[in-house]
Design a protein around this motif. Structure first.
Motif, short mmCIF file in Angstrom:
data_model
loop_
_atom_site.label_atom_id
_atom_site.label_comp_id
_atom_site.label_asym_id
_atom_site.label_seq_id
_atom_site.Cartn_x
_atom_site.Cartn_y
_atom_site.Cartn_z
N ILE A 270 0.83 -1.20 0.00
CA ILE A 270 0.00 0.00 0.00
C ILE A 270 0.87 1.26 0.00
N ARG A 271 1.93 1.24 0.79
CA ARG A 271 2.84 2.39 0.80
C ARG A 271 3.39 2.65 -0.60
N GLN A 272 3.74 1.59 -1.30
CA GLN A 272 4.28 1.74 -2.65
C GLN A 272 3.23 2.25 -3.62
N LEU A 273 2.00 1.76 -3.49
CA LEU A 273 0.92 2.21 -4.37
C LEU A 273 0.61 3.68 -4.15
N ILE A 274 0.69 4.13 -2.92
CA ILE A 274 0.47 5.55 -2.63
C ILE A 274 1.56 6.39 -3.29
N ARG A 275 2.78 5.88 -3.28
CA ARG A 275 3.86 6.58 -3.99
C ARG A 275 3.57 6.67 -5.49
N GLN A 276 2.82 5.69 -5.99
CA GLN A 276 2.46 5.69 -7.41
C GLN A 276 1.17 6.47 -7.66
N ARG A 277 0.74 7.25 -6.67
CA ARG A 277 -0.40 8.16 -6.78
C ARG A 277 -1.76 7.48 -6.74
N PHE A 278 -1.81 6.28 -6.21
CA PHE A 278 -3.11 5.72 -5.85
C PHE A 278 -3.60 6.46 -4.61
N VAL A 279 -4.87 6.78 -4.58
CA VAL A 279 -5.45 7.46 -3.42
C VAL A 279 -6.11 6.41 -2.54
N ILE A 280 -5.51 6.15 -1.39
CA ILE A 280 -5.97 5.10 -0.49
C ILE A 280 -6.12 5.69 0.90
N SER A 281 -7.32 5.70 1.41
CA SER A 281 -7.59 6.32 2.70
C SER A 281 -7.41 5.31 3.84
N PRO A 282 -7.12 5.79 5.04
CA PRO A 282 -7.03 4.90 6.19
C PRO A 282 -8.31 4.10 6.42
N GLU A 283 -9.46 4.73 6.22
CA GLU A 283 -10.72 4.02 6.43
C GLU A 283 -10.90 2.91 5.41
N ALA A 284 -10.45 3.11 4.17
CA ALA A 284 -10.53 2.06 3.15
C ALA A 284 -9.70 0.85 3.56
N VAL A 285 -8.52 1.10 4.12
CA VAL A 285 -7.67 0.00 4.56
C VAL A 285 -8.31 -0.74 5.73
N ARG A 286 -8.86 0.00 6.68
CA ARG A 286 -9.48 -0.64 7.84
C ARG A 286 -10.68 -1.48 7.41
N GLN A 287 -11.51 -0.96 6.52
CA GLN A 287 -12.67 -1.70 6.06
C GLN A 287 -12.27 -2.93 5.25
N ALA A 288 -11.23 -2.80 4.45
CA ALA A 288 -10.77 -3.93 3.64
C ALA A 288 -10.30 -5.08 4.51
N PHE A 289 -9.53 -4.79 5.54
CA PHE A 289 -9.04 -5.85 6.43
C PHE A 289 -10.19 -6.47 7.22
N ALA A 290 -11.14 -5.65 7.62
CA ALA A 290 -12.23 -6.15 8.45
C ALA A 290 -13.24 -6.97 7.68
N HIS A 291 -13.34 -6.77 6.35
CA HIS A 291 -14.42 -7.41 5.57
C HIS A 291 -13.92 -8.02 4.27
N VAL A 292 -12.69 -8.53 4.27
CA VAL A 292 -12.10 -9.00 3.01
C VAL A 292 -12.89 -10.16 2.39
N THR A 293 -13.42 -11.07 3.19
CA THR A 293 -14.12 -12.20 2.59
C THR A 293 -15.42 -11.76 1.94
N LYS A 294 -16.11 -10.82 2.56
CA LYS A 294 -17.35 -10.30 1.96
C LYS A 294 -17.04 -9.49 0.71
N LEU A 295 -15.98 -8.70 0.74
CA LEU A 295 -15.65 -7.83 -0.37
C LEU A 295 -15.12 -8.58 -1.58
N THR A 296 -14.40 -9.67 -1.36
CA THR A 296 -13.72 -10.35 -2.48
C THR A 296 -14.12 -11.81 -2.65
N GLY A 297 -14.87 -12.38 -1.71
CA GLY A 297 -15.26 -13.77 -1.84
C GLY A 297 -14.18 -14.77 -1.43
N LEU A 298 -13.16 -14.31 -0.72
CA LEU A 298 -12.08 -15.21 -0.30
C LEU A 298 -12.61 -16.32 0.59
N MET A 299 -12.18 -17.55 0.30
CA MET A 299 -12.58 -18.71 1.11
C MET A 299 -11.36 -19.59 1.38
#
Length: 428
Positions: A270-299
């Motif tokens: 994520i740090r590297q992506l931000i250097r590449q001008r991706f806009v990634i908010s702290p809340e997006a990271v927190r939500q992604a970690f908390a709900h990864v299976t719902k968001l992506t279907g990981l099993m």
């Protein structure tokens, strides 16, 4: 052909590594390049992130995809193998590819690709790249199938490369030492493209350093990045609580000891992506970690499917992955441990069995794929390692027996092969 007929055609007309193993392995990029040129190079229509490694690349890919889609980017995700549904392999913002697109793609292009005799993986990869373009994704996370240098996904030039770790697996294709396997995985390193290494030591680290230097690729070792300051597992909730340097407290939906390293790798990425001008908010990271299976279907990553008795499955299938599983099992609270296990015939069976706890009760079985090692042969090998149990003709029967014999405070672990977990998750 309808969707069911199209899938049957794919499974019977092109070699499927998931089912048949080595006979389906096609090293080299010639066919992939031919398919890509025919489709007018769809992967050039969006940014890509390339993820390789022996273990953890699936979790890493899903976490990154979750972060990106929570940040507002339309995100493609290509992973393999699937567990229950073929369409798990190809997702956009967590939604599986439509049956109609799969059917139409095969119908439109069948006459061309039949002349090439592609592998199942080459064909599905081309389908994924084409679908991502049709969906106008902003970025796609692409998981390597096998190896790296000669893997069909290696036709892409990503904005970021990630290699999670190296251990002995697929030695008949990639080499019989970790250094040889590292050299194959390092094949995804491209000229000038930053590469993040999740975990590497000794000769493996030197392989990556030499390859990155020759390619002029910035090299970042995630283990050296101070992205995590504290880690704590919450066993009752089957989740990790991390204190991160950049995002405060992260509660991760993914349990299992191995996820600490995956988390460090993702936060470094994520740090590297931000250097590449991706806009990634702290809340997006927190939500992604908390709900990864719902968001992506990981099993299938330390996935709890029942609470009393507690039943967990995990797709770890080699010594590198099983080392983490055994560490996790040793920390879990239970009265008696029951292990439903099966493996495929091209893995280091003795290496895995040597790691497993002797005090557990075992239910030896085999998955519903041609590569499955018969349960009786697995039990015979397990006996040499002091492991005791009975054999069952199917995962369903093995799990049923474990459930009947387990008390409420016991623990049932299902694993040894991706395909064992796939059969377990398919039980209605």
């Amino acid at each position: 052909m309808n969707y069911s007929e199209t899938l049957q055609y794919l499974y019977t007309s092109v070699p499927v590594f998931q089912h048949s193993g080595g006979s389906a392995y096609k090293p080299g990029l010639q066919t992939s390049i031919a398919l890509d040129n025919y489709l007018h190079n769809p992967h050039r229509a969006y940014k890509t992130i390339h993820v390789a490694g022996t273990n953890g690349k699936g979790s890493t890919s899903h976490l990154l995809a979750a972060v990106l889609q929570q940040s507002g980017y339309k995100t493609g995700l290509y992973t393999s193998p699937h567990l229950v549904d073929f369409r798990e392999r190809i997702r956009v913002n967590g939604e599986k590819i439509t049956e109609e697109y799969v059917t139409d793609f095969v119908a439109r292009h069948r006459s061309f690709f039949e002349t090439l005799h592609p592998s199942f993986f080459e064909l599905t990869m081309s389908l994924a790249f084409d679908y991502f373009r049709a969906c106008a994704v902003d970025v796609a996370v692409i998981e390597v199938g096998l190896g790296g240098r000669l893997d069909s996904t290696n036709i892409i030039t990503p904005g970021l490369s990630i290699i999670t770790n190296i251990s002995l697996d697929h030695v008949q294709f990639l080499g019989d030492t970790v250094e040889k396997i590292a050299a194959e995985k390092a094949g995804i390193i491209k000229e000038g493209v930053p590469v993040i290494i999740g975990e590497a030591h000794g000769g493996v680290r030197r392989v990556f350093e030499e390859k990155a230097q020759s390619a002029g690729a910035p090299l970042i070792f995630a283990e050296e990045q101070p992205v995590l300051t504290e880690t704590r597992i919450e066993y009752g909730k089957n989740r990790w609580r991390y204190r991160s340097a950049d995002y405060g407290t992260l509660e991760s939906e993914l349990g299992g000891v191995v996820q600490i390293q995956n988390t460090r790798t993702v936060l470094t990425a994520i740090r590297q992506l931000i250097r590449q001008r991706f806009v990634i908010s702290p809340e997006a990271v927190r939500q992604a970690f908390a709900h990864v299976t719902k968001l992506t279907g990981l099993m299938g990553r330390w996935q709890q499917i029942q609470s009393r008795p507690r039943i967990v499955c995990d797709t770890a299938h080699n010594t590198g992955g099983m080392e983490y599983i055994v560490r996790q099992l040793a920390e879990e609270p239970y009265d008696t441990l029951h292990i439903v296990i099966g493996m495929v015939n091209d893995k280091d069976v003795d290496g895995v069995l040597a790691l497993l706890p002797r005090q557990a009760r075992y239910y030896f079985t085999q998955a519903s794929v041609a590569r499955a090692l018969p349960g009786a042969e697995l039990m015979q090998a397990a006996t040499r390692h002091g492991l005791r149990g009975d054999t069952y003709p199917s995962v369903a029967e093995a799990l049923q027996a474990a459930r009947q014999q387990a008390a409420e405070n016991d623990f049932i672990y299902i694993g040894g092969s991706t395909f064992i977990v796939a059969d377990a998750l398919s039980i209605k």
